[in-house]
Design a protein around this motif. Sequence first.
Motif, PDB file in Angstrom:
ATOM      1  N   LEU A  25       8.821 -33.215   7.327  1.00 14.88           N
ATOM      2  CA  LEU A  25      10.308 -32.904   7.254  1.00 14.88           C
ATOM      3  C   LEU A  25      10.510 -33.834   8.307  1.00 14.88           C
ATOM      4  N   LYS A  26      11.253 -34.599   8.045  1.00 18.94           N
ATOM      5  CA  LYS A  26      11.893 -35.697   9.009  1.00 18.94           C
ATOM      6  C   LYS A  26      13.798 -34.937   9.684  1.00 18.94           C
ATOM      7  N   ASP A  27      14.232 -35.012  10.651  1.00 22.26           N
ATOM      8  CA  ASP A  27      15.594 -35.116  11.144  1.00 22.26           C
ATOM      9  C   ASP A  27      16.166 -35.344  10.012  1.00 22.26           C
ATOM     10  N   GLY A  28      17.532 -34.129   9.929  1.00 22.23           N
ATOM     11  CA  GLY A  28      18.771 -34.797   8.558  1.00 22.23           C
ATOM     12  C   GLY A  28      18.083 -34.228   7.711  1.00 22.23           C
ATOM     13  N   ASP A  29      16.877 -33.846   7.634  1.00 23.70           N
ATOM     14  CA  ASP A  29      16.435 -33.288   6.268  1.00 23.70           C
ATOM     15  C   ASP A  29      17.358 -31.940   5.406  1.00 23.70           C
ATOM     16  N   HIS A  30      17.903 -31.755   4.188  1.00 20.75           N
ATOM     17  CA  HIS A  30      18.508 -30.296   4.499  1.00 20.75           C
ATOM     18  C   HIS A  30      17.999 -29.771   2.904  1.00 20.75           C
ATOM     19  N   LEU A  31      17.269 -28.702   2.675  1.00 23.31           N
ATOM     20  CA  LEU A  31      16.508 -28.247   1.999  1.00 23.31           C
ATOM     21  C   LEU A  31      16.813 -26.819   0.817  1.00 23.31           C
ATOM     22  N   CYS A  32      16.836 -26.278  -0.413  1.00 24.66           N
ATOM     23  CA  CYS A  32      16.292 -25.559  -0.763  1.00 24.66           C
ATOM     24  C   CYS A  32      15.400 -24.825  -1.025  1.00 24.66           C
ATOM     25  N   LEU A  33      15.121 -23.405  -0.819  1.00 25.03           N
ATOM     26  CA  LEU A  33      13.980 -22.899  -0.746  1.00 25.03           C
ATOM     27  C   LEU A  33      13.949 -21.719  -2.134  1.00 25.03           C
ATOM     28  N   PHE A  34      13.595 -22.235  -3.377  1.00 24.64           N
ATOM     29  CA  PHE A  34      14.129 -20.645  -4.600  1.00 24.64           C
ATOM     30  C   PHE A  34      12.549 -20.006  -4.073  1.00 24.64           C
ATOM     31  N   TYR A  35      13.127 -18.908  -3.948  1.00 30.32           N
ATOM     32  CA  TYR A  35      12.152 -17.404  -4.576  1.00 30.32           C
ATOM     33  C   TYR A  35      12.657 -16.712  -5.010  1.00 30.32           C
ATOM     34  N   ASP A  36      11.848 -15.990  -6.009  1.00 33.90           N
ATOM     35  CA  ASP A  36      11.511 -15.280  -7.145  1.00 33.90           C
ATOM     36  C   ASP A  36      12.262 -13.874  -6.923  1.00 33.90           C
ATOM     37  N   ASN A  37      11.809 -13.196  -5.872  1.00 36.54           N
ATOM     38  CA  ASN A  37      12.242 -11.730  -5.643  1.00 36.54           C
ATOM     39  C   ASN A  37      12.235 -11.628  -4.432  1.00 36.54           C
ATOM     40  N   GLU A  38      11.404 -11.358  -4.099  1.00 38.82           N
ATOM     41  CA  GLU A  38      10.999 -10.643  -2.225  1.00 38.82           C
ATOM     42  C   GLU A  38      11.150 -11.775  -1.366  1.00 38.82           C
ATOM     43  N   PRO A  39      12.404 -11.082  -0.274  1.00 39.58           N
ATOM     44  CA  PRO A  39      11.819 -12.553   1.090  1.00 39.58           C
ATOM     45  C   PRO A  39      10.660 -12.478   1.888  1.00 39.58           C
ATOM     46  N   ALA A  40       9.868 -12.405   1.122  1.00 36.97           N
ATOM     47  CA  ALA A  40       8.797 -12.374   1.755  1.00 36.97           C
ATOM     48  C   ALA A  40       8.189 -13.417   1.060  1.00 36.97           C
ATOM     49  N   GLU A  41       8.301 -13.806   0.540  1.00 33.94           N
ATOM     50  CA  GLU A  41       7.825 -15.683  -1.101  1.00 33.94           C
ATOM     51  C   GLU A  41       8.379 -16.610   0.216  1.00 33.94           C
ATOM     52  N   GLN A  42       9.357 -15.801   1.380  1.00 36.56           N
ATOM     53  CA  GLN A  42       9.689 -17.180   2.151  1.00 36.56           C
ATOM     54  C   GLN A  42       9.275 -17.381   2.861  1.00 36.56           C
ATOM     55  N   MET A  43       8.305 -16.665   3.376  1.00 37.74           N
ATOM     56  CA  MET A  43       7.451 -16.786   5.258  1.00 37.74           C
ATOM     57  C   MET A  43       6.483 -18.267   4.795  1.00 37.74           C
ATOM     58  N   PRO A  44       5.891 -18.283   3.940  1.00 42.05           N
ATOM     59  CA  PRO A  44       4.793 -19.439   4.004  1.00 42.05           C
ATOM     60  C   PRO A  44       5.286 -20.919   4.164  1.00 42.05           C
ATOM     61  N   ALA A  45       6.706 -20.911   3.805  1.00 43.26           N
ATOM     62  CA  ALA A  45       7.408 -21.970   4.369  1.00 43.26           C
ATOM     63  C   ALA A  45       8.244 -21.751   5.595  1.00 43.26           C
ATOM     64  N   LEU A  46       9.465 -21.192   5.803  1.00 44.05           N
ATOM     65  CA  LEU A  46       9.905 -20.413   6.986  1.00 44.05           C
ATOM     66  C   LEU A  46       9.194 -20.506   8.327  1.00 44.05           C
ATOM     67  N   ILE A  47       7.751 -20.235   8.107  1.00 45.40           N
ATOM     68  CA  ILE A  47       7.109 -19.705   9.408  1.00 45.40           C
ATOM     69  C   ILE A  47       6.690 -21.221  10.087  1.00 45.40           C
ATOM     70  N   PRO A  48       6.384 -22.319   9.260  1.00 45.23           N
ATOM     71  CA  PRO A  48       5.597 -23.340  10.567  1.00 45.23           C
ATOM     72  C   PRO A  48       6.697 -23.505  10.319  1.00 45.23           C
ATOM     73  N   PHE A  49       8.239 -24.057   9.798  1.00 44.98           N
ATOM     74  CA  PHE A  49       9.229 -24.437   9.614  1.00 44.98           C
ATOM     75  C   PHE A  49       9.938 -24.264  10.792  1.00 44.98           C
ATOM     76  N   ILE A  50      10.077 -22.164  11.216  1.00 45.05           N
ATOM     77  CA  ILE A  50      10.109 -21.955  12.699  1.00 45.05           C
ATOM     78  C   ILE A  50       8.930 -22.402  13.938  1.00 45.05           C
ATOM     79  N   GLN A  51       7.957 -22.382  13.345  1.00 49.14           N
ATOM     80  CA  GLN A  51       6.662 -22.472  14.592  1.00 49.14           C
ATOM     81  C   GLN A  51       7.508 -24.250  15.265  1.00 49.14           C
ATOM     82  N   ASP A  52       7.325 -25.385  14.251  1.00 46.45           N
ATOM     83  CA  ASP A  52       7.279 -26.099  14.407  1.00 46.45           C
ATOM     84  C   ASP A  52       8.578 -26.616  15.711  1.00 46.45           C
ATOM     85  N   ALA A  53       9.295 -25.795  15.022  1.00 51.34           N
ATOM     86  CA  ALA A  53      10.983 -26.131  15.476  1.00 51.34           C
ATOM     87  C   ALA A  53      10.997 -25.804  17.347  1.00 51.34           C
ATOM     88  N   LEU A  54      10.384 -24.309  17.460  1.00 52.90           N
ATOM     89  CA  LEU A  54       9.921 -23.800  18.735  1.00 52.90           C
ATOM     90  C   LEU A  54       8.979 -25.292  19.083  1.00 52.90           C
TER      91      LEU A  54
END
Length: 538
Positions: A25-54
């Motif tokens: 992803l590039k600076d300035g990107d705006h994403l919507c992340l759709f998941y079906d039920n449990e918040p844990a379904e977000q983690m495969p996308a969120l974890i690398p997104f946060i790791q990359d930021a830090l």
Amino acid sequence: MSIRRAVRAPDTPMETELTQQILNLKDGDHLCLFYDNEPAEQMPALIPFIQDALSKDEQFVYIADDQTVDELAARLQMHGINVSREQERGALRLWTRREWRQPGKLSSADKSRQVLDLINDATRAGFKGARFGVEMTWTLGPEIDVSDLEHWEATLNSIFMPGRAGRIVCQYNRSRLSPEVMLAALHTHPLAVFGNHVYSNWFYEAPLILHGKSPAERVAFMISVLERSRAAQQERKELIEKRVALAQAQVSKKKIENLLSLMPVAVYTCDNEGRITFFNQRAADLWGRKPALNSDDDRFCGSFKLLASDGTAIPLSACPMAVTVRTGESFRNQEIAIERPDGSRIIVRVNIDPLYDDEGVPCGAINAFEDVTGLKKAEQANRHLAALVESSDDAIVTKDLNGIITSWNPAAERLYGYTAGEIIGQPVTLLMPAENQDEEPAILQRIRRGERVEHYETVRRRKDGSVVDISLTVSPIKDAHGTIVGISKIGRDITKRKQADEALREARDELAKANAALELRVRERTAELEQANARLLR
């Protein structure tokens, strides 16, 4: 382990296609992340997104309900991030609805100012950017009007634009939100995460939401969406091609490493920082240790210590491999001493070349080296032996199994009269008188059987035609495998001994004659005395 390594480690379960897309992803990107039920379904996308930021020294702000915030913190800890430390330095801010919500009706202007203030605060704190993850299901609440939500999400695109040092992911729970909310999300995000993929959003129309447009302008905007989609498809195709090329390169690299592992010569490679990236077992055997791969603790060479020919220590940063990495200079048959951890030393001969990537950019070096300790000792022994041969008073001659002379020492030159240049390459029978020509086949037969001929007395013809009495010792010459490859002959001039023997023989003959004559004279005198005595007695 650094955060960057935690993200990139090949064996981590996060290394998926989705991870790669998130990291691309590039600076300035705006994403919507759709998941079906449990918040844990977000983690495969969120974890690398946060790791990359830090890892890039950017601040990350996450807003969700208490339970989801706690789950995210636990997941980050599992993936190598020290959550407490990152929170203490302000790099990780985990908020709930209480910190995020503003009183009253949702205002796009007020909410935008809040986000901009957070971005500016991150910049003033020394961070290189700011990223956001917002759980829309809980942070906005069910009382938010869909049109207000749509306008707010559309407004975010005026903040997160190309060049802005920030990115945002908005999470939507499909089982808890109405179709109208989901439609608003699809209309306002240029990118969407569904399942394990990031997609360019064909349904994006935020500019139309923020500004009333004429039909012609709406058509133009829709065409631009299609063009962006085509560009995204091309980008995805190029990404796939790069990944295929990378996979093929990895396969080729593995094949090369397997081949180098089978080589009897020691081989290792370094990257352009000097870190060892590969070594085969032979290299480890010669070093007496196994260095760590891709480590700053083992750079340029895996040996315990390097020594110059005079015994002085060579810093690893000044060894031939380090010179090649820094300058691109190649080395051929450079000799250097290695001291192992157990204190033993060997001499190795190195051959080093720089390595280049597909673009011709230097990317390290390769070193192929071999143990020449035995060879150096053999060379020293050969020099000692050569000195003995050169200084010997005995004529030492070598020949091949066909009787052709291959070496000739100064004593042989003095004995036979031929110089080395005149005689080497000639048959040894050149030195034999005609009546002695049959000696050579018999000697060759005995040598081929591995026998040694000692103190064989014969005669040889000198260059001037004179003959000389010699005593020969003939021995087989064997290679390292015990195969007979030549013959050595040591000849000693026994002319004086022969002359002495002849003089002694002649002296003995003269003595024998004198003794015989004396005995005859004694017998005759005895007989005369006996006759005289007899006459007296009568």
